[in-house]
Motif scaffolding. Structure first.
Motif, mmCIF file in Angstrom:
data_model
loop_
_atom_site.group_PDB
_atom_site.id
_atom_site.type_symbol
_atom_site.label_atom_id
_atom_site.label_comp_id
_atom_site.label_asym_id
_atom_site.label_seq_id
_atom_site.Cartn_x
_atom_site.Cartn_y
_atom_site.Cartn_z
ATOM 1 N N PHE A 4 0.845 -1.186 0.000
ATOM 2 C CA PHE A 4 0.000 0.000 0.000
ATOM 3 C C PHE A 4 0.879 1.233 0.000
ATOM 4 O O PHE A 4 2.002 1.212 0.483
ATOM 5 C CB PHE A 4 -0.880 0.041 1.265
ATOM 6 N N LYS A 5 0.347 2.310 -0.500
ATOM 7 C CA LYS A 5 1.013 3.594 -0.389
ATOM 8 C C LYS A 5 0.324 4.345 0.747
ATOM 9 O O LYS A 5 -0.845 4.720 0.622
ATOM 10 C CB LYS A 5 0.910 4.392 -1.686
ATOM 11 N N ALA A 6 1.028 4.526 1.841
ATOM 12 C CA ALA A 6 0.463 5.221 2.990
ATOM 13 C C ALA A 6 0.778 6.707 2.907
ATOM 14 O O ALA A 6 1.906 7.103 2.611
ATOM 15 C CB ALA A 6 1.036 4.642 4.278
ATOM 16 N N VAL A 7 -0.224 7.512 3.165
ATOM 17 C CA VAL A 7 -0.068 8.958 3.195
ATOM 18 C C VAL A 7 -0.483 9.424 4.592
ATOM 19 O O VAL A 7 -1.655 9.306 4.956
ATOM 20 C CB VAL A 7 -0.960 9.639 2.125
ATOM 21 N N PRO A 8 0.462 9.919 5.384
ATOM 22 C CA PRO A 8 0.091 10.353 6.740
ATOM 23 C C PRO A 8 -0.769 11.610 6.708
ATOM 24 O O PRO A 8 -0.554 12.511 5.890
ATOM 25 C CB PRO A 8 1.439 10.625 7.414
ATOM 26 N N VAL A 9 -1.748 11.637 7.576
ATOM 27 C CA VAL A 9 -2.613 12.797 7.740
ATOM 28 C C VAL A 9 -2.554 13.167 9.216
ATOM 29 O O VAL A 9 -2.946 12.380 10.066
ATOM 30 C CB VAL A 9 -4.066 12.489 7.317
ATOM 31 N N THR A 10 -2.057 14.345 9.509
ATOM 32 C CA THR A 10 -1.904 14.775 10.890
ATOM 33 C C THR A 10 -3.138 15.543 11.336
ATOM 34 O O THR A 10 -3.594 16.453 10.637
ATOM 35 C CB THR A 10 -0.660 15.667 11.035
ATOM 36 N N VAL A 11 -3.656 15.151 12.488
ATOM 37 C CA VAL A 11 -4.808 15.846 13.066
ATOM 38 C C VAL A 11 -4.507 16.134 14.534
ATOM 39 O O VAL A 11 -3.665 15.491 15.143
ATOM 40 C CB VAL A 11 -6.104 15.012 12.937
ATOM 41 N N LEU A 12 -5.220 17.094 15.061
ATOM 42 C CA LEU A 12 -5.099 17.425 16.475
ATOM 43 C C LEU A 12 -6.144 16.660 17.278
ATOM 44 O O LEU A 12 -7.233 16.367 16.757
ATOM 45 C CB LEU A 12 -5.299 18.929 16.688
#
Length: 107
Positions: A4-12
């Motif tokens: 898989f190609k993982a794309v990090p998504v940062t949230v608070l």
């Protein structure tokens, strides 16, 4: 699939669920994974203990739920906290990702 190609998504932690989902959808993935650390506490006073409550949710690209797995408990990790706590994190994430309901959704 072959990976898989993982794309990090940062949230608070303070962001509401709608805002988090919008960020996930903007990542452009076919499947969206949301890892929630509801509770993660390691205690080193007497033994190396871990109390945890972790949820992994999978959504389709439109944000509709596909699968969900929650694990929680209290573990006595023993040993050196600097090694035991990070190792436990890896083990718990692998437990979530390898759960039958999750692997089925990722196929």
């Amino acid at each position: 699939r072959n990976g898989f190609k993982a794309v990090p998504v940062t949230v608070l932690h303070s962001e509401n669920p709608t805002a988090v989902m919008e960020k996930l959808k903007k990542s452009g993935g076919e499947l969206l994974l949301l890892l929630m650390l509801n509770h993660w506490f390691s205690d080193t006073y007497y033994n190396v203990g871990l109390r945890y409550d972790v949820t992994l949710k999978i959504f389709d690209k439109d944000g509709s739920p596909v699968a969900e797995k929650n694990i929680g408990g209290e573990d006595n990790l023993g040993g050196d906290a600097r090694k035991a706590a990070p190792d436990a994190f890896v083990i718990k994430i692998e437990e979530l990702l390898n759960a039958p309901e999750i692997t089925k959704a990722l196929r």
